[in-house]
Scaffold this motif. Structure first.
Motif, short mmCIF file in Angstrom:
data_model
loop_
_atom_site.label_atom_id
_atom_site.label_comp_id
_atom_site.label_asym_id
_atom_site.label_seq_id
_atom_site.Cartn_x
_atom_site.Cartn_y
_atom_site.Cartn_z
N GLN A 55 -2.39 -3.27 15.80
CA GLN A 55 -2.95 -4.28 14.88
C GLN A 55 -3.82 -3.68 13.79
N LYS A 56 -4.21 -2.40 13.92
CA LYS A 56 -5.01 -1.80 12.84
C LYS A 56 -4.27 -1.87 11.52
N ALA A 57 -2.94 -1.99 11.54
CA ALA A 57 -2.17 -2.03 10.30
C ALA A 57 -2.42 -3.31 9.52
N VAL A 74 -0.24 -6.52 21.89
CA VAL A 74 -1.03 -5.72 20.93
C VAL A 74 -1.83 -4.61 21.60
N ASP A 75 -2.22 -3.64 20.76
CA ASP A 75 -3.25 -2.71 21.22
C ASP A 75 -4.54 -3.07 20.48
N ALA A 76 -5.63 -2.51 20.98
CA ALA A 76 -6.92 -2.74 20.34
C ALA A 76 -7.67 -1.42 20.37
N GLY A 152 2.65 13.61 10.11
CA GLY A 152 2.44 12.32 9.46
C GLY A 152 2.77 12.42 7.99
N HIS A 153 2.69 11.29 7.27
CA HIS A 153 3.01 11.34 5.83
C HIS A 153 1.95 12.13 5.08
N SER A 154 0.79 12.32 5.71
CA SER A 154 -0.31 13.06 5.10
C SER A 154 -1.01 13.82 6.23
N LYS A 156 -3.91 13.65 6.84
CA LYS A 156 -4.91 12.72 7.38
C LYS A 156 -4.31 11.73 8.38
N THR A 157 -2.99 11.67 8.47
CA THR A 157 -2.38 10.73 9.44
C THR A 157 -1.58 11.47 10.50
N ASN A 158 -1.80 12.79 10.60
CA ASN A 158 -1.17 13.60 11.65
C ASN A 158 -2.10 13.53 12.86
N GLY A 229 4.33 5.22 14.42
CA GLY A 229 4.74 6.29 13.51
C GLY A 229 6.01 6.04 12.74
N LEU A 230 6.77 4.99 13.08
CA LEU A 230 8.03 4.75 12.36
C LEU A 230 7.75 4.58 10.87
N PRO A 231 8.45 5.33 10.03
CA PRO A 231 8.20 5.21 8.60
C PRO A 231 8.93 4.02 7.98
N MET A 312 -6.73 7.47 -0.98
CA MET A 312 -6.96 8.24 0.25
C MET A 312 -5.89 9.28 0.53
N TYR A 313 -4.63 8.91 0.27
CA TYR A 313 -3.53 9.81 0.66
C TYR A 313 -2.62 10.17 -0.51
N GLY A 314 -2.91 9.71 -1.70
CA GLY A 314 -1.96 9.87 -2.80
C GLY A 314 -0.70 9.09 -2.50
N ALA A 378 0.80 -3.09 5.35
CA ALA A 378 0.19 -2.27 6.41
C ALA A 378 -0.86 -1.37 5.79
N TYR A 379 -2.04 -1.33 6.40
CA TYR A 379 -3.14 -0.50 5.92
C TYR A 379 -3.52 -0.85 4.48
N GLY A 380 -3.40 -2.12 4.16
CA GLY A 380 -3.77 -2.63 2.84
C GLY A 380 -5.10 -3.35 2.98
N VAL A 382 -6.67 -4.38 5.50
CA VAL A 382 -7.56 -3.92 6.59
C VAL A 382 -8.43 -2.74 6.17
N MET A 383 -8.03 -2.01 5.14
CA MET A 383 -8.85 -0.89 4.68
C MET A 383 -9.67 -1.27 3.45
N ALA A 384 -9.72 -2.54 3.13
CA ALA A 384 -10.48 -2.99 1.96
C ALA A 384 -11.98 -2.87 2.22
#
Ligand code: LLP
Length: 425
Positions: A55-57, A74-76, A152-154, A156-158, A229-231, A312-314, A378-380, A382-384
């Motif tokens: 759900q963090k996404a 869900v996870d928490a 990961g894609h960056s 920072k996400t590995n 992790g699915l892209p 954050m990640y380009g 995803a990660y939009g 929620v990271m505001a």
């Protein structure tokens, strides 16, 4: 295998609803989610025994509610996410495993909630075993293992390998099993998540490591989790993972283990991005178009306070233009840099990792037009943040052809809630 969508730079509607109408009803910046996309993505993963949404996404209560109604659990990762899951109607019945606390630490509030509601725990650090074991001896736990590699894609996400703070290092599993025994805890599950936005090659490597670790744990195991992790493709040269192939690899791993242990193992998957990214759109209004030397900038009313992935990640997001007055398809294309309103030069949606500004070829935007930043579910939101004292955007869900407000735009009162000016002296 799903084919990569074509990303158009012209868009005037979302799921059949006109962007201009959405904006006149709800204002900008505005997050819009298309429920039908989320439903499709859930269906894609139906071969797995359990889909556990990370759900963090995107943890809006309405999104969680709809996930739950589709049979997703869900996870928490925090006390707040536990409370959100409960508020969205997920059961805390310990036999149902609808909410799992999965993190690398217990803060005091999370541990209190976990104990109060008898929630299952996925331990991402050896210290967590004793912390839960001393308070709930005899319980079942699952272990999150760092298999020694990640991707990961960056960077920072590995979330695997020696550079990552996540999970129990794979060489410490034996000691953790001894610790679990010491507290009478039963290890009923194993979990590995090597990173976010990775690829089939790296995801598949996890199966082998899972099998090895599972054989160490032995017959108490009931569940293995492939993690998330699915892209999803953000560019036209990116693809989806072949889900049939991915499932087949995990299914074979689970079956081999099942034969060795003499009972069937449940196979979980824990996606965040895959379920919500493509359903989301961030709409912003163009407020200034200006030349700076050779560069053309279009500045919109959403910034990295609304969507942090580029700074954050380009990260690259598809971007489209919607004309305030009529269709933009016949406008000439220009190379334009899209930026936001914040007092910081990194407030640019078109940048690559390292902060290097890039331009995008788009139909010439004018003040009053709308820009849609796509794949933003995803990660939009929620990271505001409230940086520059910006209030956070409203969120809307489109379902059965109707747009429903699922989060009110923040107000100035929301912004300063809790702040106080103490008396002097
Ligand atoms: N499970 C665990 C334990 C995780 O840490 C994560 C993501 C997931 C599942 C879900 O991963 P996904 O399926 O979404 O790749 N803010 C970054 C992504 C950070 C991911 C953190 N953990 C971004 O915007 O790309």
């Amino acid at each position: 295998m799903l084919t990569t969508p074509t990303f158009s730079t012209v868009r005037s509607e979302i799921s059949g609803l006109c962007i201009k109408d959405l904006v006149s009803e709800f204002g900008t910046p505005l997050y819009v989610y298309d429920q039908s996309v989320i439903d499709k993505r859930i269906d894609d993963l139906s071969a797995f025994d359990r889909i556990r949404y990370a759900q963090k996404a995107n943890s809006n209560l309405a999104i969680l509610d709809r996930m739950r109604r589709k049979g997703v659990v869900v996870d928490a990762v925090s006390a707040g996410e536990i409370r959100r899951a409960m508020a969205a109607g997920f059961s805390t019945d310990p036999t149902k495993h609808e909410i799992i606390y999965t993190a690398d630490i217990f803060d005091h509030e999370a541990l209190k909630l976990v104990l109060e509601h008898h929630l299952p725990v996925n331990c991402g650090s050896p210290d967590m075993i004793g912390q839960i074991g001393s308070q709930r001896p005899g319980a079942e736990i699952t272990l999150r293992i760092n298999p020694g590699f990640g991707h990961g894609h960056s960077q920072k996400t590995n979330t695997g390998g020696e550079q990552s703070k996540h999970g129990i290092w794979h060489e410490q599993v034996d000691q953790c099993l001894i610790d679990a025994d010491h507290h009478g805890l039963m290890v009923s599950g194993l979990h590995m998540h090597i990173g976010s936005g990775t690829d089939l090659e790296h995801l598949s490597a996890v199966c082998e490591s899972m099998e090895k670790t599972a054989l160490k744990v032995g017959r108490t195991l009931r569940t293995i989790s492939a993690g998330g992790g699915l892209p999803v493709p953000y560019k036209s040269d990116e693809t989806y993972v072949d889900l049939d192939q991915y499932f087949a690899l995990w299914d074979a791993t689970r079956n081999r283990l099942g034969e060795t242990f003499g009972h069937r193992l449940d196979l979980e998957i824990e996606p965040g991005r895959y379920l919500s990214a493509e359903a989301g759109f961030l709409i912003a209004e163009v407020r200034s178009v200006k030349k700076v030397g050779k560069n053309l900038f279009a500045l919109v009313d959403a910034g990295f306070n609304d969507m942090a992935r580029p700074v954050m990640y380009g990260a690259h997001h598809p971007i489209s233009v919607c004309g305030a007055k009529g269709d933009v398809s016949s406008r000439e294309s220009v190379d334009v840099i899209i930026g936001g309103p914040l007092c910081e030069s990194g407030d640019i949606f078109t940048q690559r990792e390292g902060g290097f500004v890039e331009s995008r070829s788009l139909p010439m935007p004018f003040v009053g037009d709308f820009i849609t930043i796509e794949n933003a579910g995803a990660y939009g939101f929620v990271m505001a943040s409230n940086y520059n004292s910006k209030t956070r955007a409203a969120e809307v869900l489109i379902e059965n052809g109707k747009a429903k407000l699922i989060r009110q735009r923040e107000t100035f009162d929301d912004l300063i809630r809790g702040e106080q000016i103490p008396e002097i002296g």
